[in-house]
Scaffold this active site. Structure first.
Site, PDB file in Angstrom:
ATOM      1  N   ALA A 224       0.800  -1.230   0.000  1.00 15.86           N
ATOM      2  CA  ALA A 224       0.000   0.000   0.000  1.00 15.86           C
ATOM      3  C   ALA A 224       0.834   1.283   0.000  1.00 15.86           C
ATOM      4  CB  ALA A 224      -0.988   0.034   1.165  1.00 15.86           C
ATOM      5  N   ALA A 225       2.146   1.180  -0.197  1.00 17.01           N
ATOM      6  CA  ALA A 225       2.953   2.404  -0.254  1.00 17.01           C
ATOM      7  C   ALA A 225       2.516   3.271  -1.442  1.00 17.01           C
ATOM      8  CB  ALA A 225       4.430   2.061  -0.364  1.00 17.01           C
ATOM      9  N   GLY A 226       2.357   2.637  -2.602  1.00 15.17           N
ATOM     10  CA  GLY A 226       1.903   3.380  -3.770  1.00 15.17           C
ATOM     11  C   GLY A 226       0.492   3.911  -3.598  1.00 15.17           C
ATOM     12  N   ASP A 227      -0.372   3.129  -2.967  1.00 17.74           N
ATOM     13  CA  ASP A 227      -1.740   3.582  -2.721  1.00 17.74           C
ATOM     14  C   ASP A 227      -1.748   4.781  -1.780  1.00 17.74           C
ATOM     15  OD1 ASP A 227      -2.709   1.502  -4.299  1.00 17.74           O
ATOM     16  OD2 ASP A 227      -2.927   0.144  -2.581  1.00 17.74           O
TER      17      ASP A 227
END
Length: 309
Positions: A252-255
């Site tokens: 979820a880093a990109g999210d």
């Protein structure tokens, strides 16, 4: 846009089953895990949570199954400052599931069963077109049916709602859809999938961005992992470095980046500042385990940026 601007997010909702391993198993290999947890996820829900916790005025369009976990996810989304009125409950279907392996370097591999997410059809989008029409920006990903993403982008263009697409997971996209996108946020793999250009350095990123500009997209942000983001606006490009932290896992880093970024833009932050705000949110997220449990709140992001100077 202003602090009163509205955001609509359209996308997937999953229950994430996360197993930490020393290394990813090879075909036929069994690897003993060190830690197992179930957390709420889905790229759409993750990005909605990131925006909600960062302070956005947000409504979320999605689908869950008529099951206990679907109900619990809707309750949690509400606690994360998200209007869940457009989240539909699908009878006879389970809430989506993601099976996630995380290795010792914090990298992950993911397998997904769409479940109720497949019910996010163009007809479903049409039922909530007023949400899109009333928003200043629409944020989407590619865990929903492509025809639904196209329908939503079309509604948005008709109503002068800005369209932001995080083209993940990597999927071939039509020129018809790309022409409706105002801001696109691929990672290196996704940028290569869309352009045929392998992104190994800044020069490659600039060429990939130019190819996406040629499709009609005004702003391109190519996320480069630890190297930051390549930002290109109408062909004027620069790399904006991220923050150095000890990563536990990158789920979820990109999210988190996407949700925080569009929130900052809706608050009229300049593009450079919006990217740094999103970098800070993502940097905090990778120091924590899980998808939505890792997403920081606004006060944490502001404090992190203050510490960085």
């Amino acid at each position: 846009m202003s602090k009163n601007a509205k955001l609509a997010v359209l996308g997937s909702i999953n229950a994430d089953h996360i197993l930490n391993l020393a290394h990813f198993p090879r075909p036929g290999e069994t690897v003993i895990g060190q830690n197992y947890q179930v957390a709420f996820g889905g790229k759409g829900a993750n990005q909605a949570v990131a925006a909600g916790r960062a302070g956005a005025d947000i409504a979320f369009i999605g689908c869950v199954g008529a099951d206990d976990i679907g109900e619990r996810i809707r309750e949690q989304l509400t606690q994360d400052n998200i209007d869940t009125t457009p989240v539909e409950v699908v009878e006879g279907e389970s809430t989506g599931v993601a099976m996630i392996f995380v290795n010792g370097d914090g990298e992950n591999t993911i397998g997904i069963y769409s479940g109720a997410n497949a019910a996010l059809t163009p007809d479903c989008v049409a039922r909530h077109q007023l949400v899109i029409a009333g928003a200043d920006a629409l944020l989407m990903q590619l865990e929903s049916p492509l025809e639904s993403v196209l329908a939503a982008a079309t509604f948005a263009r008709q109503h002068q709602t800005q369209v932001i697409l995080n083209p993940a997971p990597a999927t071939p996209l039509s020129d018809e859809l790309l022409a409706l996108i105002d801001i696109i946020t691929p990672n290196e793999t996704e940028a290569e999938s869309l352009t045929g250009i392998a992104v190994n350095n800044d020069e490659d990123a600039a060429r990939a961005a130019a190819a996406l500009h040629a499709k009609g997209i005004g702003t391109v942000l190519i996320t480069l992992g630890r190297r930051g983001v390549w930002l290109s606006e109408q062909g004027d490009g620069q790399r904006i470095a991220g923050f150095s932290v000890k990563a536990i896992d990158t789920i979820a880093a990109g999210d988190t980046f996407n949700g925080a970024f569009i929130t900052a833009r809706l608050e009229q932050k300049p593009m450079y500042d919006a990217v740094r705000f999103a970098h800070a949110a993502a940097a905090i997220a990778v120091t924590r385990s899980g998808a939505q449990p890792s997403v920081p709140w606004r006060a944490e992001i502001d404090e992190f940026l203050l510490q960085q100077g």
